[in-house]
Enzyme design. Structure first.
Site, PDB file in Angstrom:
ATOM      1  N   ARG A  60       1.338  -1.578  -0.633  1.00 30.65           N
ATOM      2  CA  ARG A  60      -0.137  -0.027  -0.050  1.00 30.65           C
ATOM      3  C   ARG A  60       1.149   1.244  -0.382  1.00 30.65           C
ATOM      4  NH1 ARG A  60       2.673   1.406   3.827  1.00 30.65           N
ATOM      5  NH2 ARG A  60       0.856   3.272   3.761  1.00 30.65           N
ATOM      6  N   GLN A  72      -2.597   1.541  10.247  1.00 31.30           N
ATOM      7  CA  GLN A  72      -0.672   1.708   9.516  1.00 31.30           C
ATOM      8  C   GLN A  72       0.396   2.902  10.420  1.00 31.30           C
ATOM      9  OE1 GLN A  72      -3.515   2.703   8.098  1.00 31.30           O
ATOM     10  NE2 GLN A  72      -3.519   2.011   6.314  1.00 31.30           N
ATOM     11  N   ASP A  89      -2.607  10.818  -1.795  1.00 28.28           N
ATOM     12  CA  ASP A  89      -2.387   9.285  -3.114  1.00 28.28           C
ATOM     13  C   ASP A  89      -3.119   9.981  -4.153  1.00 28.28           C
ATOM     14  OD1 ASP A  89      -3.128   8.311   0.321  1.00 28.28           O
ATOM     15  OD2 ASP A  89      -3.240   6.593  -1.385  1.00 28.28           O
TER      16      ASP A  89
END
Lengths: 347, 347
Positions: free
Chosen positions: A50, A193, A234
């Site tokens: 990721r 995360q 992102d």
């Protein structure tokens, strides 16, 4: 791991894509090997790999995996690119990397050369990513100056890219230059995360890190202890609006409220210059169980609904500076972003 | 539970204090029976019973449990009160309830009457709490008006008191009056009281509830969907500063940023009028594992530090209205809080 040396976030070797399985950290450091396009798609979707840049690199290698022992046709590779594009909807680096692979397919007239050319292109994307990390590290460090204490959200570090990461690159740069720097890491629900990955990789590098729940960053900022907030992205729209992990937007509001600078670090490939602003960014809605069953344990009654957007959008006016491998974009807006990429705005 | 009727948050019967074990919800609804002062202390510390008003009631009954089969002396009861006061440091209702028990001890000259008088006083505190919930519900409902969508944090509902709770009381009041109202509940890390408890009790009552991670409330507020934010309190200073569950302060900042009203509901016993402002409120720091091992699973590497303050302080200027059983304190400050309690400020 059999090797004493820490594995890379992702490696391509002998026609196999080897990934650190990030869903298993920090409890165990194990790798997952993808041998097919489908396995790569699944690894991206399950967040084994990721982070926007790492997703792009993995997908590029994933296209190469369309090659069976019998070889693959031009159409097989194109189908692989189309399929991999459906693995995650928000990170634009995914589509950017796949477009480069498609361009390579188009540019290679001799089908027998295709596999070699595609592996070459994927490795190039991978190598460029390493260079990007170093440049972002250098550019961001100039901005951090003598900052001692930085707050970050989610993981935009080495595990999200091929080397130093984006948001963490300036921190690694400062640390390597001998500057004392410590990091506060939001744990970043729902998938943790920050607590699992950022804390793990910074600890491995010997950088002091303190984990807090996302709900604690407000009062931490109020203490005045934090010199800067730095996060990854992102997708960044043409006006500088930033899509990043859910929880980034409230952090930007809180940073502004406490007069703490808020920085976003991302490579050029994260910019979607076709998109006027953040309103057009598709936000992935992930499954109920990520919220309702943290770490596999039921924590929400069945009768309750759940929301689970993976990202939020931070408007450009809350971003004090964008950091790319090309340089800095302070107080970003449509004009400055266009100039940064050498474009002229149509009027 | 053998009974088809849901148990009360806390009940005192035949010299036993019976508590819903809130650490087990929503997975199972079981009760824990305390027969000694020490068991009550442990239940408060472990958050079997939690929520400022419920802690006060439990501690009051806990004092009564000093009575052994052989009876107890005045000193035994005083020792019990002193010990119970060490179970949690922030909720002022705990000290308030214990002070009432101490006053009862002082006022009862005949030692043989002590136990009966103490049980009577504890039951009175309990009964007053029920009345307080109804009044806060009525007063808060007048403020919510035709609000359809309310955001809350942690659990300040029936599980935190003896009946409707504080923050949730106006919601129960509106629901009972036939007004359509739905609730968004922050899950409230680290101990997930929002996802586990608020979602559970609202679902039981048939009120629609959606759980979100604490990191999602920023973008939820940005949508404009939320009409009001309402939370409880663990201690309120004389100037209206509010200590409440960690994550309340950032929510207040975000509510203000999005022009959504921010309300705090709490009984008079939550006010600490001896305390000039929130800076003097002791903030409980809880154990590492609540953050590092959510629901018992390791999610932070050992090398990383962790912070875990249980509460934060929201300055009065971010509170649009305080709601008590006596009425409303809009835009609270030192003068208005004093007036609400019929006090005159010294100049």
């Amino acid at each position: 791991m059999p090797s004493s040396k820490s594995p890379e976030t992702l490696e391509f070797s002998d026609g196999e894509l080897i990934l650190i399985d990030q869903t298993r950290l920090p409890q165990e450091l194990v790798t997952l090997t993808c041998r097919t396009v489908e396995e790569t798609h699944d690894a991206i979707q399950r967040l084994v790999v990721r982070g926007a840049p790492a997703i792009g690199i993995a997908a590029a290698y994933g296209v190469c995996l369309a090659a069976k022992s019998s070889g693959a046709s031009r159409q097989d590779y194109l189908d692989a690119a189309d399929h991999l594009a459906t693995s995650r909807p928000t990170a634009v680096n995914l589509f950017w990397a796949l477009d480069r692979m498609r361009a390579t397919i188009a540019a290679t007239t001799d089908e027998t050369m295709l596999h070699g050319k595609l592996v070459e292109e994927a490795k190039k994307i991978h190598e460029e990513d390493r260079e990007m990390c170093k440049s972002i590290g250098r550019n961001g460090a100039s901005l951090l100056g003598q900052s001692k204490c930085v707050l970050t959200h989610c993981n935009a570090g080495g595990l999200a890219t091929s080397m130093w990461g984006t948001a963490l690159a300036p921190i690694y740069h400062c640390h390597q230059s001998g500057q004392a720097i410590e990091v506060y890491a939001d744990e970043t629900r729902p998938l943790l995360q920050g607590g699992r990955l950022t804390a793990w990789e910074l600890s491995q590098a010997g950088i002091p890190v303190t984990v807090l729940t996302d709900s604690m960053s407000g009062s931490l900022l109020r203490t005045g202890k934090i010199d800067a907030v730095i996060v990854g992205a992102d997708r960044i729209a043409a006006n500088g609006d930033v899509a990043n992990k859910i929880g980034t937007y409230p952090l930007a509001v809180l940073a502004r409220y406490h007069s703490v600078p808020f920085y976003v670090a991302a490579p050029s490939s994260t910019f979607d210059l076709e998109l006027a602003d953040g309103a057009g960014i598709p936000i992935e809605e992930r499954s109920r169980d990520e919220v309702a069953e943290p770490l596999g344990v039921c924590a929400v009654p069945d009768a309750a609904k759940v929301m689970n957007p993976a990202f939020d959008v931070t408007p450009a006016e809350l971003v004090d500076c964008l950091i790319t491998e090309r340089g800095l974009i302070p107080k970003p807006d449509r004009k400055k972003v266009a100039e940064h990429f050498g474009r002229t705005l149509a009027h």
